[in-house]
Design an enzyme around this catalytic site. Structure first.
Site, PDB file in Angstrom:
ATOM      1  N   LYS A 154       0.821  -1.215   0.000  1.00 60.78           N
ATOM      2  CA  LYS A 154       0.000   0.000   0.000  1.00 60.78           C
ATOM      3  C   LYS A 154       0.853   1.261   0.000  1.00 60.78           C
ATOM      4  O   LYS A 154       0.609   2.175  -0.785  1.00 60.78           O
ATOM      5  CB  LYS A 154      -0.929   0.028   1.234  1.00 60.78           C
ATOM      6  CG  LYS A 154      -2.015  -1.026   1.227  1.00 60.78           C
ATOM      7  CD  LYS A 154      -3.056  -0.743   2.301  1.00 60.78           C
ATOM      8  CE  LYS A 154      -2.481  -0.778   3.710  1.00 60.78           C
ATOM      9  NZ  LYS A 154      -2.090  -2.132   4.153  1.00 60.78           N
TER      10      LYS A 154
ATOM     11  N   ARG B  97      -9.924   0.683   8.426  1.00 62.86           N
ATOM     12  CA  ARG B  97      -9.450  -0.670   8.689  1.00 62.86           C
ATOM     13  C   ARG B  97     -10.493  -1.512   9.406  1.00 62.86           C
ATOM     14  O   ARG B  97     -10.250  -2.683   9.663  1.00 62.86           O
ATOM     15  CB  ARG B  97      -8.215  -0.586   9.591  1.00 62.86           C
ATOM     16  CG  ARG B  97      -6.899  -0.828   8.925  1.00 62.86           C
ATOM     17  CD  ARG B  97      -5.838  -0.721  10.003  1.00 62.86           C
ATOM     18  NE  ARG B  97      -4.606  -1.354   9.671  1.00 62.86           N
ATOM     19  CZ  ARG B  97      -3.592  -0.761   9.065  1.00 62.86           C
ATOM     20  NH1 ARG B  97      -3.688   0.467   8.661  1.00 62.86           N
ATOM     21  NH2 ARG B  97      -2.480  -1.415   8.869  1.00 62.86           N
TER      22      ARG B  97
ATOM     23  N   ARG C 289      11.355  -6.486   5.386  1.00 57.79           N
ATOM     24  CA  ARG C 289      11.195  -5.038   5.252  1.00 57.79           C
ATOM     25  C   ARG C 289      12.113  -4.287   6.220  1.00 57.79           C
ATOM     26  O   ARG C 289      12.228  -4.623   7.389  1.00 57.79           O
ATOM     27  CB  ARG C 289       9.730  -4.660   5.546  1.00 57.79           C
ATOM     28  CG  ARG C 289       9.477  -3.174   5.476  1.00 57.79           C
ATOM     29  CD  ARG C 289       8.051  -2.857   5.222  1.00 57.79           C
ATOM     30  NE  ARG C 289       7.201  -3.051   6.390  1.00 57.79           N
ATOM     31  CZ  ARG C 289       5.907  -2.736   6.393  1.00 57.79           C
ATOM     32  NH1 ARG C 289       5.337  -2.247   5.314  1.00 57.79           N
ATOM     33  NH2 ARG C 289       5.205  -2.923   7.472  1.00 57.79           N
TER      34      ARG C 289
ATOM     35  N   ARG D 228      10.978  -2.496  11.818  1.00 56.66           N
ATOM     36  CA  ARG D 228       9.925  -1.916  12.644  1.00 56.66           C
ATOM     37  C   ARG D 228       9.474  -2.912  13.702  1.00 56.66           C
ATOM     38  O   ARG D 228       9.431  -4.104  13.449  1.00 56.66           O
ATOM     39  CB  ARG D 228       8.724  -1.571  11.757  1.00 56.66           C
ATOM     40  CG  ARG D 228       8.589  -0.087  11.474  1.00 56.66           C
ATOM     41  CD  ARG D 228       7.650   0.207  10.356  1.00 56.66           C
ATOM     42  NE  ARG D 228       6.350  -0.450  10.484  1.00 56.66           N
ATOM     43  CZ  ARG D 228       5.356  -0.282   9.601  1.00 56.66           C
ATOM     44  NH1 ARG D 228       5.535   0.490   8.556  1.00 56.66           N
ATOM     45  NH2 ARG D 228       4.214  -0.901   9.759  1.00 56.66           N
TER      46      ARG D 228
ATOM     47  N   ARG E 282      -0.877  -9.117  13.106  1.00 57.77           N
ATOM     48  CA  ARG E 282      -1.403  -8.143  12.144  1.00 57.77           C
ATOM     49  C   ARG E 282      -2.200  -8.826  11.038  1.00 57.77           C
ATOM     50  O   ARG E 282      -3.222  -8.316  10.598  1.00 57.77           O
ATOM     51  CB  ARG E 282      -0.263  -7.322  11.525  1.00 57.77           C
ATOM     52  CG  ARG E 282       0.211  -6.205  12.450  1.00 57.77           C
ATOM     53  CD  ARG E 282       1.595  -5.768  12.081  1.00 57.77           C
ATOM     54  NE  ARG E 282       1.626  -5.044  10.816  1.00 57.77           N
ATOM     55  CZ  ARG E 282       2.699  -4.980  10.032  1.00 57.77           C
ATOM     56  NH1 ARG E 282       3.792  -5.622  10.361  1.00 57.77           N
ATOM     57  NH2 ARG E 282       2.658  -4.268   8.938  1.00 57.77           N
TER      58      ARG E 282
HETATM   59  P1  ADP Z   1       0.782  -1.839   7.612  1.00 56.07           P
HETATM   60  O1  ADP Z   1      -0.122  -1.510   6.476  1.00 56.07           O
HETATM   61  O2  ADP Z   1       2.146  -2.230   7.188  1.00 56.07           O
HETATM   62  O3  ADP Z   1       0.202  -2.788   8.614  1.00 56.07           O
HETATM   63  P2  ADP Z   1       0.441   0.875   8.722  1.00 56.07           P
HETATM   64  O4  ADP Z   1       1.610   1.754   8.613  1.00 56.07           O
HETATM   65  O5  ADP Z   1      -0.718   1.157   7.857  1.00 56.07           O
HETATM   66  O6  ADP Z   1       1.045  -0.573   8.496  1.00 56.07           O
HETATM   67  O7  ADP Z   1      -0.071   0.805  10.226  1.00 56.07           O
HETATM   68  C1  ADP Z   1       0.778   0.451  11.282  1.00 56.07           C
HETATM   69  C2  ADP Z   1      -0.008   0.272  12.583  1.00 56.07           C
HETATM   70  O8  ADP Z   1      -0.668   1.518  12.928  1.00 56.07           O
HETATM   71  C3  ADP Z   1      -1.137  -0.744  12.521  1.00 56.07           C
HETATM   72  O9  ADP Z   1      -0.696  -2.059  12.737  1.00 56.07           O
HETATM   73  C4  ADP Z   1      -2.055  -0.228  13.627  1.00 56.07           C
HETATM   74  O10 ADP Z   1      -1.589  -0.582  14.894  1.00 56.07           O
HETATM   75  C5  ADP Z   1      -1.951   1.278  13.484  1.00 56.07           C
HETATM   76  N1  ADP Z   1      -2.990   1.803  12.566  1.00 56.07           N
HETATM   77  C6  ADP Z   1      -2.777   2.421  11.382  1.00 56.07           C
HETATM   78  N2  ADP Z   1      -3.943   2.768  10.790  1.00 56.07           N
HETATM   79  C7  ADP Z   1      -4.924   2.343  11.624  1.00 56.07           C
HETATM   80  C8  ADP Z   1      -6.345   2.362  11.579  1.00 56.07           C
HETATM   81  N3  ADP Z   1      -7.017   2.898  10.519  1.00 56.07           N
HETATM   82  N4  ADP Z   1      -7.033   1.829  12.618  1.00 56.07           N
HETATM   83  C9  ADP Z   1      -6.389   1.295  13.668  1.00 56.07           C
HETATM   84  N5  ADP Z   1      -5.061   1.217  13.772  1.00 56.07           N
HETATM   85  C10 ADP Z   1      -4.320   1.735  12.773  1.00 56.07           C
END
Ligand code: ADP
Ligand code: ZN
Length: 209
Positions: free
Chosen positions: A13, A88, A124, A153, A164
């Site tokens: 993404k 999400r 990553r 990370r 996740r």
């Molecule tokens: P990835 O797509 O690699 O899982 P992101 O950078 O989008 O990572 O998100 C990292 C973390 O931030 C998620 O695992 C979550 O804990 C939090 N997060 C991000 N966006 C949301 C969301 N819309 N709702 C809840 N938690 C979120």
């Protein structure tokens, strides 16, 4: 154009988001980036979010919805935006529908095999300096762009990755049918070269707006 990018962690993404915003006039909004910055800055939001993020859990809806709604309301989103990592959950999607004056144009769902996702996340690396993302096999030493240190990370540790993916299946995947029912879902195969995936993305976006 108002776009949502949907996809499992590791589907690419963030990478596709950067390409899309450089090609189209849309503002990139990544809730993950906003939350990580808050953690880095040590704000109250950051302290709340960090515990969830390192475990691979979602930050609570009421927290994230507030952040996203505020961000979408800023002037640079008037001509369009690309939401990356939000919504999400179904509750977040419903809140988004309510918050928008103009409806979403398209939801791009990046489709990728789960084994591929596990492999990608495990290799990553993120630059501590500029936030650029690399594949471990492709770089040696520090960030080629800024010289910053490349790190794994916390939420890319194996246990957090598993969690996740579970969270994705349980809470985020239902959004695929949510947006299919709304008639705005477009699926893009996210395997292969970054450039090939982006070609597919552009093909889909050509038919929108
Ligand atoms: P990835 O797509 O690699 O899982 P992101 O950078 O989008 O990572 O998100 C990292 C973390 O931030 C998620 O695992 C979550 O804990 C939090 N997060 C991000 N966006 C949301 C969301 N819309 N709702 C809840 N938690 C979120
Ligand atoms: Zn860097």
């Amino acid at each position: 154009m108002r776009i949502v990018l949907l996809g499992a962690p590791g589907a690419g993404k963030g990478t596709q988001a950067e390409l899309i915003v450089s090609e189209y006039e849309v503002t990139h909004i990544s809730t993950g980036d906003i939350l990580r910055k808050a953690v880095k800055d040590g704000t109250e939001l950051g302290r709340t979010a960090e515990a969830y993020m390192t475990k691979g859990e979602l930050v609570p809806d009421e927290v994230v919805i507030g952040i996203a709604a505020e961000r979408i309301g800023l002037p640079d989103c008037v001509n369009g935006f690309l939401l990356d990592g939000f919504p999400r959950t179904v509750a977040q999607a419903e809140a988004l529908d309510k918050a928008l004056t103009n409806k979403l144009d398209v939801v791009l769902s990046l489709d990728v095999d789960e084994n591929e996702v596990i492999r990608r996340l495990g290799s990553r690396r993120v630059c501590q300096g500029c936030g650029r993302i690399y594949v471990a096999e492709d770089v040696t030493g520090d960030c080629p762009a800024c010289g910053g240190k490349l790190i794994i990370r916390a939420d890319d540790q194996p246990e957090a990755i598993k969690r996740r993916l579970q969270v994705y299946r349980d809470q985020t995947e239902p959004l695929v049918s949510y947006y299919r029912n709304a008639g705005i879902l477009k699926t893009v195969q996210a395997v292969g070269d970054i450039e090939d995936v982006f070609e597919r993305v552009k093909t889909v976006l050509k038919d929108v707006s």
